[in-house]
Design an enzyme around this catalytic site. Structure first.
Site, PDB file in Angstrom:
ATOM      1  N   CYS A   1       0.231  -0.890  -0.240  1.00 36.50           N
ATOM      2  CA  CYS A   1       0.049   0.567  -0.112  1.00 36.50           C
ATOM      3  C   CYS A   1       0.684   1.608   0.232  1.00 36.50           C
ATOM      4  O   CYS A   1       1.504   1.629  -1.382  1.00 36.50           O
ATOM      5  CB  CYS A   1      -0.833  -0.635   1.576  1.00 36.50           C
ATOM      6  SG  CYS A   1      -2.392   1.345   1.097  1.00 36.50           S
ATOM      7  N   HIS A   2       1.249   1.888   1.514  1.00 38.02           N
ATOM      8  CA  HIS A   2       1.873   3.007   1.277  1.00 38.02           C
ATOM      9  C   HIS A   2       3.721   2.715   2.048  1.00 38.02           C
ATOM     10  O   HIS A   2       4.371   3.232   1.982  1.00 38.02           O
ATOM     11  CB  HIS A   2       0.740   3.783   2.371  1.00 38.02           C
ATOM     12  CG  HIS A   2      -0.523   5.125   1.529  1.00 38.02           C
ATOM     13  ND1 HIS A   2      -1.043   4.684   1.914  1.00 38.02           N
ATOM     14  CD2 HIS A   2      -0.139   6.440   0.768  1.00 38.02           C
ATOM     15  CE1 HIS A   2      -2.037   5.600   0.986  1.00 38.02           C
ATOM     16  NE2 HIS A   2      -1.319   5.931   0.418  1.00 38.02           N
TER      17      HIS A   2
ATOM     18  N   GLU B   1      -5.880   6.900  -4.460  1.00 39.98           N
ATOM     19  CA  GLU B   1      -5.963   7.939  -3.700  1.00 39.98           C
ATOM     20  C   GLU B   1      -6.822   9.471  -3.215  1.00 39.98           C
ATOM     21  O   GLU B   1      -7.847   8.887  -2.605  1.00 39.98           O
ATOM     22  CB  GLU B   1      -4.892   8.871  -3.490  1.00 39.98           C
ATOM     23  CG  GLU B   1      -3.221   8.346  -3.392  1.00 39.98           C
ATOM     24  CD  GLU B   1      -2.741   7.878  -1.544  1.00 39.98           C
ATOM     25  OE1 GLU B   1      -3.887   8.200  -0.814  1.00 39.98           O
ATOM     26  OE2 GLU B   1      -1.721   7.487  -1.691  1.00 39.98           O
TER      27      GLU B   1
END
Length: 224
Positions: free
Chosen positions: A129-130, A160
């Site tokens: 993910c991030h 996002e």
């Protein structure tokens, strides 16, 4: 026995809007059980140590509820300070996502050093993910950027936008765009569907739905 180190954000606010941040709960809970089910040892480290902040806990999700009541969660809440860790003791490192990581790991010299050493020593590096934000700005011994020419993915601009993570107010930059700027060969699937990219000893996943599959691919590489 194999040993995995989860490296976790210590940041609890993000963006100019000071939105709640931390690690995404399922992105630790889901991979944790994939490793534990294979009898791996999982340790937790964070930038400042102690109790890392989290977001996204959902008690209706069985794995989330099981993890929050587990000894693993208790150990996570007494995470090691990252500077106290000997990375040579681990077979793999894993970066769970969460918006906090986009603040405290992008330029952290110790995080860059650990990733460089892990990569150059053939250890498995996973991120979801991030989490791939931790892979930014890593310079290898030969001076090249770790990401150059690597098949990588992460949370995407489309995701996002669906989550209303606006630039500045919530996130400092678009992660997929920054990975590409640093030379990554970026691929992805539809928003919020599981997707994993593998390049050598680096495994990256697109979103929370990808977290378990990142762990499973890491296990495949560790046992290969």
């Amino acid at each position: 026995m194999k040993h995995i180190l989860f490296i976790v954000t210590s940041t609890d606010k993000t963006g100019t809007g000071k939105h709640p941040a931390g690690y995404e709960f399922s992105e630790i809970a889901d991979p944790y059980y994939e490793f534990i089910n294979k009898k791996y040892t999982v340790d937790f480290a964070s930038i400042i140590g102690g109790k890392p902040p989290f977001v996204g806990y959902d008690s209706s999700q069985k794995v989330n509820k099981t993890f929050i009541e587990s000894n693993g969660f208790k150990r996570l809440n007494f995470s090691h300070k990252l500077s106290y860790i000997d990375i040579t003791a681990y077979d793999a490192i894993f970066f769970p996502g969460g918006l906090g990581l986009m603040t405290d790991m992008v330029d952290n010299p110790l995080v860059k050093k650990i990733i460089k050493e892990a990569y150059e020593n053939g250890k498995i590096i996973g991120a979801v993910c991030h989490g791939p934000a931790a892979l930014l700005n890593v310079k290898l011994t030969d001076g090249s950027n770790l990401l150059k020419g690597k098949k990588i993915n992460s949370f995407t601009k489309a995701e996002e936008e669906e989550d209303k993570h606006t630039l500045g107010d919530v996130i400092p930059f678009m992660l997929d765009e920054e990975l590409i700027k640093q030379g990554a060969i970026f691929s992805h699937t539809k928003p919020f569907e599981s997707y994993v990219a593998i390049d050598g000893n680096i495994v990256t996943g697109q979103n929370p739905a990808s977290a378990s599959n990142v762990a499973l691919k890491m296990i495949d590489l560790i046992t290969a």
